[in-house]
Design an enzyme around this catalytic site. Structure first.
Site, PDB file in Angstrom:
ATOM      1  N   GLU A   1      -1.438 -21.955  23.529  1.00 35.32           N
ATOM      2  CA  GLU A   1      -1.515 -22.908  24.639  1.00 35.32           C
ATOM      3  C   GLU A   1      -0.845 -22.337  25.882  1.00 35.32           C
ATOM      4  OE1 GLU A   1      -1.497 -27.006  21.925  1.00 35.32           O
ATOM      5  OE2 GLU A   1       0.340 -26.327  22.909  1.00 35.32           O
TER       6      GLU A   1
ATOM      7  N   GLY B   1       1.695 -29.525  17.392  1.00 34.61           N
ATOM      8  CA  GLY B   1       0.545 -29.099  16.598  1.00 34.61           C
ATOM      9  C   GLY B   1       0.542 -27.628  16.234  1.00 34.61           C
TER      10      GLY B   1
ATOM     11  N   ASP C   1      -4.683 -30.086  28.634  1.00 36.07           N
ATOM     12  CA  ASP C   1      -3.987 -30.237  27.358  1.00 36.07           C
ATOM     13  C   ASP C   1      -3.024 -31.416  27.429  1.00 36.07           C
ATOM     14  OD1 ASP C   1      -3.183 -29.698  24.776  1.00 36.07           O
ATOM     15  OD2 ASP C   1      -2.234 -27.767  25.225  1.00 36.07           O
ATOM     16  N   GLY C   2      -2.589 -31.880  26.279  1.00 32.75           N
ATOM     17  CA  GLY C   2      -1.594 -32.937  26.201  1.00 32.75           C
ATOM     18  C   GLY C   2      -0.191 -32.369  26.163  1.00 32.75           C
ATOM     19  N   ALA C   3       0.785 -33.215  25.841  1.00 29.29           N
ATOM     20  CA  ALA C   3       2.179 -32.786  25.733  1.00 29.29           C
ATOM     21  C   ALA C   3       2.931 -33.748  24.825  1.00 29.29           C
ATOM     22  CB  ALA C   3       2.833 -32.730  27.110  1.00 29.29           C
TER      23      ALA C   3
ATOM     24  N   GLY D   1       3.951 -28.289  21.410  1.00 32.10           N
ATOM     25  CA  GLY D   1       3.978 -27.494  20.197  1.00 32.10           C
ATOM     26  C   GLY D   1       4.049 -28.261  18.896  1.00 32.10           C
TER      27      GLY D   1
END
EC number: 5.3.1.6
Length: 218
Positions: free
Chosen positions: A103, A97, A81-83, A95
């Site tokens: 997540e 999104g 996942d991204g950040a 968060g």
């Protein structure tokens, strides 16, 4: 355009950590979408995926990549996942999104969490980006008051309902020097479902894409 290219490079760099037969946890957001594209190139090698949001699930379905419910999965080797921000300790703010709770659940279930970001997301001190908090609707005012008490400036994200049926507060003006303590403190406020501070479940590996190439923090 340069930022998008860097996101794509970080996403593709995560593919080497995927093993044949893996069920892969997939995050949300623009960088995670690039990872889903990359995952499509090896979809015949993996068993399937667990998704953190409807948007990611839809993209995975479009690429004919199998989806599993997390409750059906006995072993989740990896989550990617991204950040919104990540520091040297691999603590993160996530968060933007609105999928932070799911997540965090999938990240906690995974043996290995790989965070993929462009270099603009790498910071020395967390808090430049707003800190999202998922809140039960009736507790929004109470939680806002508690956040003000600890020095934050909460702003209600109007018009957004999470996939869990809750609302979001975005907290501004926090300089987060002790992310472990702050995550626990906010989580203990009645009405908080989840805070977008990922310190107790930090990333195991950070892939940071910059103008000079890929940097790995493990």
């Amino acid at each position: 355009m340069i930022e998008e290219k860097l996101k794509k490079q970080a996403a593709w760099a995560a593919i080497k950590y995927i093993k044949p037969g893996d069920i892969v946890g997939v995050g949300s957001g623009s960088t995670a979408e690039y990872f889903i594209d990359a995952l499509g190139s090896i979809k015949n090698l993996i068993k399937g995926t667990v998704s953190s949001s409807r948007i990611s699930s839809s993209k995975l379905k479009d690429l004919n990549i199998p989806l599993f419910d997390l409750n059906e999965v006995s072993l989740l080797n990896i989550y990617v996942d991204g950040a919104d921000e990540i520091n040297q300790k691999k603590h993160m703010i996530k968060g933007k999104g609105a999928a932070l709770t799911r997540e965090k659940i999938i990240a906690s279930a995974a043996k290995k969490f790989i965070c993929i970001v462009d270099s603009s997301k790498f910071v020395h001190v967390l808090g430049r980006a707003p800190l999202p908090i998922e809140v039960i609707p009736m507790a929004r005012t109470l939680v806002s008051k508690k956040i003000i008490d600890i020095g934050g400036s909460p702003k209600y994200r109007k018009g957004i309902i999470t996939e869990n049926g809750n609302v979001l507060l975005d907290v501004h003006n926090l300089i987060i020097l002790d992310s472990l303590f702050l995550e626990e403190k906010i989580n203990n406020i009645p009405g908080v479902v989840s805070v977008g501070l990922f310190a107790h479940r930090a990333a195991d590996i950070a892939i940071i894409s910059g103008k000079n190439g890929i940097k790995i923090i493990d």
